[in-house]
Write a protein that holds these residues in place. Structure first.
Motif, PDB file in Angstrom:
ATOM      1  N   GLN A   1       0.833  -1.203   0.000  1.00 17.59           N
ATOM      2  CA  GLN A   1       0.000   0.000   0.000  1.00 17.59           C
ATOM      3  C   GLN A   1       0.872   1.260   0.000  1.00 17.59           C
ATOM      4  OE1 GLN A   1      -3.459  -0.417  -0.248  1.00 17.59           O
ATOM      5  NE2 GLN A   1      -2.858  -2.555  -0.391  1.00 17.59           N
ATOM      6  N   TYR A   2       1.826   1.301  -0.926  1.00 21.98           N
ATOM      7  CA  TYR A   2       2.804   2.386  -1.002  1.00 21.98           C
ATOM      8  C   TYR A   2       2.207   3.579  -1.744  1.00 21.98           C
ATOM      9  CZ  TYR A   2       7.303   4.617  -2.079  1.00 21.98           C
ATOM     10  OH  TYR A   2       8.341   5.481  -2.193  1.00 21.98           O
ATOM     11  N   HIS A   3       1.984   4.667  -1.018  1.00 21.24           N
ATOM     12  CA  HIS A   3       1.359   5.856  -1.594  1.00 21.24           C
ATOM     13  C   HIS A   3       2.119   7.111  -1.170  1.00 21.24           C
ATOM     14  CE1 HIS A   3      -2.092   3.483  -2.822  1.00 21.24           C
ATOM     15  NE2 HIS A   3      -2.101   2.954  -1.616  1.00 21.24           N
ATOM     16  N   PRO A   4       3.326   7.323  -1.713  1.00 21.02           N
ATOM     17  CA  PRO A   4       4.082   8.506  -1.304  1.00 21.02           C
ATOM     18  C   PRO A   4       3.295   9.777  -1.608  1.00 21.02           C
ATOM     19  CG  PRO A   4       5.030   7.541  -3.282  1.00 21.02           C
ATOM     20  CD  PRO A   4       3.967   6.598  -2.796  1.00 21.02           C
ATOM     21  N   GLY A   5       3.374  10.729  -0.696  1.00 21.03           N
ATOM     22  CA  GLY A   5       2.667  11.983  -0.871  1.00 21.03           C
ATOM     23  C   GLY A   5       1.266  11.986  -0.296  1.00 21.03           C
ATOM     24  N   THR A   6       0.757  10.810   0.099  1.00 25.00           N
ATOM     25  CA  THR A   6      -0.600  10.740   0.647  1.00 25.00           C
ATOM     26  C   THR A   6      -0.621  10.269   2.101  1.00 25.00           C
ATOM     27  OG1 THR A   6      -0.934   8.484  -0.158  1.00 25.00           O
ATOM     28  CG2 THR A   6      -1.602  10.267  -1.623  1.00 25.00           C
ATOM     29  N   CYS A   7       0.544   9.983   2.641  1.00 23.16           N
ATOM     30  CA  CYS A   7       0.625   9.572   4.039  1.00 23.16           C
ATOM     31  C   CYS A   7       1.922  10.121   4.617  1.00 23.16           C
ATOM     32  CB  CYS A   7       0.561   8.055   4.175  1.00 23.16           C
ATOM     33  SG  CYS A   7       1.927   7.197   3.399  1.00 23.16           S
ATOM     34  N   GLU A   8       2.067   9.991   5.915  1.00 26.47           N
ATOM     35  CA  GLU A   8       3.272  10.475   6.571  1.00 26.47           C
ATOM     36  C   GLU A   8       4.066   9.306   7.127  1.00 26.47           C
ATOM     37  OE1 GLU A   8       2.767  13.572   9.425  1.00 26.47           O
ATOM     38  OE2 GLU A   8       1.248  14.585   8.211  1.00 26.47           O
ATOM     39  N   TYR A   9       5.368   9.379   6.949  1.00 24.54           N
ATOM     40  CA  TYR A   9       6.278   8.392   7.513  1.00 24.54           C
ATOM     41  C   TYR A   9       7.119   9.070   8.583  1.00 24.54           C
ATOM     42  CZ  TYR A   9       5.247   5.425   3.499  1.00 24.54           C
ATOM     43  OH  TYR A   9       4.616   4.660   2.564  1.00 24.54           O
ATOM     44  N   SER A  10       7.726   8.280   9.416  1.00 21.87           N
ATOM     45  CA  SER A  10       8.626   8.811  10.425  1.00 21.87           C
ATOM     46  C   SER A  10       9.870   9.382   9.764  1.00 21.87           C
ATOM     47  CB  SER A  10       9.049   7.701  11.394  1.00 21.87           C
ATOM     48  OG  SER A  10       7.928   7.148  12.023  1.00 21.87           O
ATOM     49  N   SER A  11      10.435  10.401  10.369  1.00 20.36           N
ATOM     50  CA  SER A  11      11.685  10.970   9.890  1.00 20.36           C
ATOM     51  C   SER A  11      12.839  10.046  10.269  1.00 20.36           C
ATOM     52  CB  SER A  11      11.905  12.347  10.516  1.00 20.36           C
ATOM     53  OG  SER A  11      13.213  12.800  10.224  1.00 20.36           O
TER      54      SER A  11
ATOM     55  N   ILE B   1      11.862  -1.054  14.400  1.00 22.40           N
ATOM     56  CA  ILE B   1      12.183  -0.490  13.085  1.00 22.40           C
ATOM     57  C   ILE B   1      11.451   0.833  12.880  1.00 22.40           C
ATOM     58  CG2 ILE B   1      11.899  -0.830  10.594  1.00 22.40           C
ATOM     59  CD1 ILE B   1      12.182  -3.818  11.089  1.00 22.40           C
ATOM     60  N   THR B   2      12.145   1.768  12.274  1.00 17.35           N
ATOM     61  CA  THR B   2      11.514   3.013  11.826  1.00 17.35           C
ATOM     62  C   THR B   2      11.477   2.973  10.306  1.00 17.35           C
ATOM     63  OG1 THR B   2      12.311   4.275  13.721  1.00 17.35           O
ATOM     64  CG2 THR B   2      11.712   5.538  11.767  1.00 17.35           C
ATOM     65  N   ALA B   3      10.280   2.973   9.742  1.00 17.58           N
ATOM     66  CA  ALA B   3      10.128   3.001   8.281  1.00 17.58           C
ATOM     67  C   ALA B   3      10.228   4.441   7.827  1.00 17.58           C
ATOM     68  CB  ALA B   3       8.794   2.401   7.873  1.00 17.58           C
ATOM     69  N   TRP B   4      11.056   4.691   6.846  1.00 16.80           N
ATOM     70  CA  TRP B   4      11.236   6.055   6.355  1.00 16.80           C
ATOM     71  C   TRP B   4      10.803   6.133   4.901  1.00 16.80           C
ATOM     72  CZ3 TRP B   4      15.046   7.652   2.759  1.00 16.80           C
ATOM     73  CH2 TRP B   4      15.915   6.663   2.355  1.00 16.80           C
ATOM     74  N   PRO B   5      10.459   7.312   4.426  1.00 21.68           N
ATOM     75  CA  PRO B   5       9.781   7.461   3.135  1.00 21.68           C
ATOM     76  C   PRO B   5      10.690   7.599   1.915  1.00 21.68           C
ATOM     77  CG  PRO B   5       9.855   9.562   4.209  1.00 21.68           C
ATOM     78  CD  PRO B   5      10.479   8.579   5.157  1.00 21.68           C
ATOM     79  N   TRP B   6      11.528   6.589   1.668  1.00 22.27           N
ATOM     80  CA  TRP B   6      12.322   6.654   0.444  1.00 22.27           C
ATOM     81  C   TRP B   6      11.380   6.634  -0.744  1.00 22.27           C
ATOM     82  CZ3 TRP B   6      13.400   3.250  -3.686  1.00 22.27           C
ATOM     83  CH2 TRP B   6      14.462   3.651  -4.491  1.00 22.27           C
TER      84      TRP B   6
END
Length: 96
Positions: free
Chosen positions: A42-52, A88-93
């Motif tokens: 469910q990868y939707h960059p720009g529509t959700c927030e990830y941890s820094s 784990i911290t998922a980051w928004p690559w």
């Protein structure tokens, strides 16, 4: 993968099949492993927030696009998934 360093690493213990929408066979968007665990990215960059990733140790960071492959290879149950994600911290690559 992490912004600096290799990021979180893992050893695969379960066979799995998957598909990807990225053109890279090592990054699955959906799949199921031999234990019956299904993961959908469910990868939707720009529509959700990830941890820094700022301030997080590289070995605790994982690119969001690597989560499906890691979880299918290391987890048999939803409880296993929760335990695996706890450190784990998922980051928004984002793909170029």
């Amino acid at each position: 993968m992490a912004p600096t360093g290799a990021g979180h690493t893992w050893t695969t213990g379960y066979g799995a099949v998957g598909i990807n929408g990225f053109g890279d066979v090592q990054k699955w968007t959906d799949g199921m492993n031999e234990k019956g665990l299904y993961v959908g990215l469910q990868y939707h960059p720009g529509t959700c927030e990830y941890s820094s990733p700022d301030g997080v140790e590289p070995d605790q960071l994982m690119s969001a696009v690597d989560l499906t492959t890691m979880l299918l290879g290391t987890c048999a149950t939803v409880a296993d998934v929760r335990a695996a994600l706890a450190g784990i911290t998922a980051w928004p690559w984002v793909f170029p």
